[in-house]
Design a protein around this motif. Structure first.
Motif, PDB file in Angstrom:
ATOM      1  N   PHE A   1       2.811  -3.094  -4.235  1.00  0.00           N
ATOM      2  CA  PHE A   1       1.629  -3.943  -4.421  1.00  0.00           C
ATOM      3  C   PHE A   1       0.786  -3.439  -5.593  1.00  0.00           C
ATOM      4  CE2 PHE A   1       2.054  -5.700  -0.023  1.00  0.00           C
ATOM      5  CZ  PHE A   1       1.926  -7.026  -0.365  1.00  0.00           C
ATOM      6  N   ALA A   2       0.593  -2.126  -5.686  1.00  0.00           N
ATOM      7  CA  ALA A   2      -0.206  -1.576  -6.779  1.00  0.00           C
ATOM      8  C   ALA A   2       0.460  -1.786  -8.135  1.00  0.00           C
ATOM      9  CB  ALA A   2      -0.440  -0.084  -6.535  1.00  0.00           C
ATOM     10  N   ARG A   3       1.786  -1.756  -8.162  1.00  0.00           N
ATOM     11  CA  ARG A   3       2.499  -1.911  -9.415  1.00  0.00           C
ATOM     12  C   ARG A   3       2.551  -3.365  -9.879  1.00  0.00           C
ATOM     13  NH1 ARG A   3       6.351   0.785  -7.847  1.00  0.00           N
ATOM     14  NH2 ARG A   3       7.693  -0.878  -7.040  1.00  0.00           N
ATOM     15  N   SER A   4       2.699  -4.280  -8.943  1.00  0.00           N
ATOM     16  CA  SER A   4       2.848  -5.688  -9.312  1.00  0.00           C
ATOM     17  C   SER A   4       1.526  -6.441  -9.384  1.00  0.00           C
ATOM     18  CB  SER A   4       3.751  -6.388  -8.298  1.00  0.00           C
ATOM     19  OG  SER A   4       3.137  -6.398  -7.009  1.00  0.00           O
ATOM     20  N   GLN A   5       0.494  -5.956  -8.659  1.00  0.00           N
ATOM     21  CA  GLN A   5      -0.811  -6.619  -8.591  1.00  0.00           C
ATOM     22  C   GLN A   5      -0.685  -8.055  -8.073  1.00  0.00           C
ATOM     23  OE1 GLN A   5      -2.769  -6.237 -12.371  1.00  0.00           O
ATOM     24  NE2 GLN A   5      -3.089  -4.038 -12.133  1.00  0.00           N
ATOM     25  N   ASN A   6       0.274  -8.263  -7.187  1.00  0.00           N
ATOM     26  CA  ASN A   6       0.444  -9.557  -6.533  1.00  0.00           C
ATOM     27  C   ASN A   6      -0.133  -9.497  -5.124  1.00  0.00           C
ATOM     28  OD1 ASN A   6       1.790 -10.693  -8.730  1.00  0.00           O
ATOM     29  ND2 ASN A   6       3.797  -9.926  -8.011  1.00  0.00           N
ATOM     30  N   LEU A   7      -0.341 -10.661  -4.561  1.00  0.00           N
ATOM     31  CA  LEU A   7      -0.850 -10.729  -3.193  1.00  0.00           C
ATOM     32  C   LEU A   7       0.259 -10.800  -2.159  1.00  0.00           C
ATOM     33  CD1 LEU A   7      -3.826 -13.231  -3.656  1.00  0.00           C
ATOM     34  CD2 LEU A   7      -3.888 -10.734  -3.590  1.00  0.00           C
ATOM     35  N   HIS A   8       1.506 -11.013  -2.608  1.00  0.00           N
ATOM     36  CA  HIS A   8       2.631 -11.116  -1.692  1.00  0.00           C
ATOM     37  C   HIS A   8       3.848 -10.401  -2.287  1.00  0.00           C
ATOM     38  CE1 HIS A   8       0.094 -14.503  -0.380  1.00  0.00           C
ATOM     39  NE2 HIS A   8       0.638 -14.318   0.806  1.00  0.00           N
ATOM     40  N   LEU A   9       4.645  -9.858  -1.417  1.00  0.00           N
ATOM     41  CA  LEU A   9       5.936  -9.290  -1.770  1.00  0.00           C
ATOM     42  C   LEU A   9       7.023 -10.026  -0.995  1.00  0.00           C
ATOM     43  CD1 LEU A   9       5.250  -5.432  -1.734  1.00  0.00           C
ATOM     44  CD2 LEU A   9       5.350  -6.934  -3.720  1.00  0.00           C
ATOM     45  N   TYR A  10       8.197 -10.143  -1.609  1.00  0.00           N
ATOM     46  CA  TYR A  10       9.303 -10.861  -0.998  1.00  0.00           C
ATOM     47  C   TYR A  10      10.322  -9.862  -0.478  1.00  0.00           C
ATOM     48  CZ  TYR A  10       7.119 -14.741  -3.409  1.00  0.00           C
ATOM     49  OH  TYR A  10       6.205 -15.665  -3.852  1.00  0.00           O
ATOM     50  N   VAL A  11      10.589  -9.932   0.817  1.00  0.00           N
ATOM     51  CA  VAL A  11      11.497  -8.994   1.468  1.00  0.00           C
ATOM     52  C   VAL A  11      12.923  -9.536   1.362  1.00  0.00           C
ATOM     53  CG1 VAL A  11      12.047  -7.783   3.607  1.00  0.00           C
ATOM     54  CG2 VAL A  11       9.666  -8.333   3.046  1.00  0.00           C
ATOM     55  N   THR A  12      13.862  -8.659   0.935  1.00  0.00           N
ATOM     56  CA  THR A  12      15.262  -9.048   0.784  1.00  0.00           C
ATOM     57  C   THR A  12      16.147  -8.078   1.559  1.00  0.00           C
ATOM     58  OG1 THR A  12      15.433  -7.758  -1.255  1.00  0.00           O
ATOM     59  CG2 THR A  12      14.879 -10.104  -1.471  1.00  0.00           C
ATOM     60  N   ASP A  13      17.363  -8.550   1.877  1.00  0.00           N
ATOM     61  CA  ASP A  13      18.313  -7.695   2.581  1.00  0.00           C
ATOM     62  C   ASP A  13      19.179  -6.937   1.577  1.00  0.00           C
ATOM     63  OD1 ASP A  13      19.985  -9.615   1.572  1.00  0.00           O
ATOM     64  OD2 ASP A  13      20.536 -10.474   3.528  1.00  0.00           O
ATOM     65  N   ALA A  14      20.246  -6.329   2.058  1.00  0.00           N
ATOM     66  CA  ALA A  14      21.110  -5.519   1.181  1.00  0.00           C
ATOM     67  C   ALA A  14      21.821  -6.362   0.134  1.00  0.00           C
ATOM     68  CB  ALA A  14      22.128  -4.744   2.028  1.00  0.00           C
ATOM     69  N   ASP A  15      22.040  -7.650   0.423  1.00  0.00           N
ATOM     70  CA  ASP A  15      22.699  -8.550  -0.529  1.00  0.00           C
ATOM     71  C   ASP A  15      21.703  -9.305  -1.398  1.00  0.00           C
ATOM     72  OD1 ASP A  15      25.197  -7.825   0.477  1.00  0.00           O
ATOM     73  OD2 ASP A  15      25.034  -9.331   2.091  1.00  0.00           O
ATOM     74  N   ASP A  16      20.439  -8.872  -1.385  1.00  0.00           N
ATOM     75  CA  ASP A  16      19.378  -9.468  -2.194  1.00  0.00           C
ATOM     76  C   ASP A  16      19.079 -10.918  -1.784  1.00  0.00           C
ATOM     77  OD1 ASP A  16      17.384  -9.065  -4.095  1.00  0.00           O
ATOM     78  OD2 ASP A  16      18.541 -10.012  -5.697  1.00  0.00           O
ATOM     79  N   ARG A  17      19.245 -11.198  -0.500  1.00  0.00           N
ATOM     80  CA  ARG A  17      18.899 -12.521   0.020  1.00  0.00           C
ATOM     81  C   ARG A  17      17.512 -12.476   0.655  1.00  0.00           C
ATOM     82  NH1 ARG A  17      24.223 -13.725   3.553  1.00  0.00           N
ATOM     83  NH2 ARG A  17      23.608 -11.628   4.247  1.00  0.00           N
ATOM     84  N   PHE A  18      16.778 -13.561   0.463  1.00  0.00           N
ATOM     85  CA  PHE A  18      15.384 -13.633   0.925  1.00  0.00           C
ATOM     86  C   PHE A  18      15.330 -13.643   2.452  1.00  0.00           C
ATOM     87  CE2 PHE A  18      11.909 -16.365   2.435  1.00  0.00           C
ATOM     88  CZ  PHE A  18      10.822 -15.645   1.965  1.00  0.00           C
ATOM     89  N   GLU A  19      14.403 -12.852   3.016  1.00  0.00           N
ATOM     90  CA  GLU A  19      14.220 -12.804   4.461  1.00  0.00           C
ATOM     91  C   GLU A  19      12.802 -13.146   4.898  1.00  0.00           C
ATOM     92  OE1 GLU A  19      15.501  -9.162   6.214  1.00  0.00           O
ATOM     93  OE2 GLU A  19      17.580  -9.853   6.316  1.00  0.00           O
ATOM     94  N   GLY A  20      11.802 -12.840   4.075  1.00  0.00           N
ATOM     95  CA  GLY A  20      10.422 -13.132   4.449  1.00  0.00           C
ATOM     96  C   GLY A  20       9.454 -12.614   3.403  1.00  0.00           C
ATOM     97  N   THR A  21       8.173 -12.663   3.733  1.00  0.00           N
ATOM     98  CA  THR A  21       7.133 -12.223   2.804  1.00  0.00           C
ATOM     99  C   THR A  21       6.188 -11.257   3.515  1.00  0.00           C
ATOM    100  OG1 THR A  21       5.647 -14.043   3.373  1.00  0.00           O
ATOM    101  CG2 THR A  21       7.199 -14.407   1.545  1.00  0.00           C
ATOM    102  N   ILE A  22       5.524 -10.433   2.694  1.00  0.00           N
ATOM    103  CA  ILE A  22       4.485  -9.529   3.178  1.00  0.00           C
ATOM    104  C   ILE A  22       3.229  -9.796   2.374  1.00  0.00           C
ATOM    105  CG2 ILE A  22       3.770  -7.130   3.486  1.00  0.00           C
ATOM    106  CD1 ILE A  22       6.660  -6.340   3.666  1.00  0.00           C
TER     107      ILE A  22
END
Length: 327
Positions: free
Chosen positions: A249-270
């Motif tokens: 969060f500190a590096r990107s300065q975004n309000l959300h992060l996208y959670v991915t699995d080992a295959d880089d597939r989207f799973e959810g947001t934080i």
């Protein structure tokens, strides 16, 4: 507005307050029809909006030349009515003039509102009712000002279909407990009389007209998601610990992060708000991972989807979140 008491001189005086509520309730639908008729007349005029506004101002100005009391919202005139004696002819003349001025203002689309004019009409109606009743039974009535106050509340309750609001507001204006009984009786009577004659209120009618209009599509919502899609969003692994999430969060300065699995597939947001509570503790937990914090129930959007459809999907999510909000 200062109250001088005298609301209930005798137990029989409950009856005229009841009739005042009936008069206010029967008059409110006529007042609303007058406003709607004025809007219809102005809308049919082959004039641009600016000239319709000017015409409405011309009508109000012409009336106020002869009767300057109709100018403004009428609060000063109401106060004068409650502190001085007004004859029936003057009150009736001002009532008609105020109705015409309010209709011209609302019909032309000018910014003015009808809340305070409603109080003006109710006060004038109460004064006229008292003077008429006093003519028939002079021994029953001693002061016209209580009828003006109750007339304000009952007509407000009849036009807004909100009797409880009218009762509380008039009580706060006067801070007189003696007004409560006649005010409640008149407001409830006016409300049921008005709703039996017309189910629309002064605000529901305006809301219905706004909802009935189809707004033009905003230029910002034209196109599809692919037109505004940003490549390479900030992602984080589902097993990432809390410290790594904070650094991301500190590096990107975004309000959300996208959670991915080992295959880089989207799973959810934080969300940034999801981790705020953890760092308010003296020793943040080291066992919490991105998988524990992520939100997976989100609408599925595709690059080919229109922006309008995407906006409606986000609106449904906001509605769901507000429904489950514990606050």
């Amino acid at each position: 507005y200062a109250s001088h008491g005298g609301f209930i001189v005798s137990s029989w005086e409950i009856v005229p307050y009841l009739f005042l509520g009936l008069v206010a309730g029967a008059s409110a639908p006529l007042f609303l029809r007058l406003l709607r008729a004025s809007e219809t007349i102005f809308a049919r005029l082959p004039l641009p909006f600016a000239l319709r506004l000017a015409l409405g101002g011309l009508v109000v100005g012409a009336i106020s030349v002869a009767l300057p009391e109709v100018w403004g919202n009428g609060s000063s005139v109401i106060s004068d009515m409650l502190h001085n004696n007004w004859d029936a002819h003057t009150v009736a003349l001002l009532l008609v003039a105020k109705l015409l001025a309010t209709a011209a203002t609302v019909g032309s689309g000018a910014v003015g509102g009808v809340f305070t004019p409603t109080l003006f009409v109710g006060a004038a109606m109460g004064l006229l009712f008292e003077q008429g009743y006093h003519t028939l039974w002079p021994q029953m009535v001693f002061d016209a000002r209580p009828y003006a106050l109750v007339g304000m509340g009952s007509f407000l309750a009849a036009t807004t279909h909100a009797p409880l609001m009218a009762i509380i507001m008039l009580f706060e204006m006067t801070l007189d407990y003696d007004i409560v009984l006649p005010l409640m009786l008149a407001c409830v009577t006016a409300y049921y009389t008005a709703t039996s004659l017309d189910t629309t209120s002064v605000y529901s009618e305006a809301l219905k007209q706004r909802l009935g209009r189809t707004p033009p599509q905003s230029p910002a919502l034209r196109g599809c998601i692919a037109d505004v899609l940003k490549p390479h969003p900030q992602t984080i692994a589902r097993a990432a610990p809390l410290v790594d999430i904070a650094r991301a969060f500190a590096r990107s300065q975004n309000l959300h992060l996208y959670v991915t699995d080992a295959d880089d597939r989207f799973e959810g947001t934080i969300s940034l708000m999801d981790i705020k509570d953890f760092f308010e503790e003296p020793y943040p937990s080291t066992l919490v991972t991105a998988f524990d914090l992520m939100h997976g129930e989100l609408p599925l959007l595709t690059p080919q989807m229109s922006l309008n459809a995407a906006a409606m999907s986000f609106l449904s999510v906001l509605t769901m979140l507000s429904w489950h909000c514990p606050c």
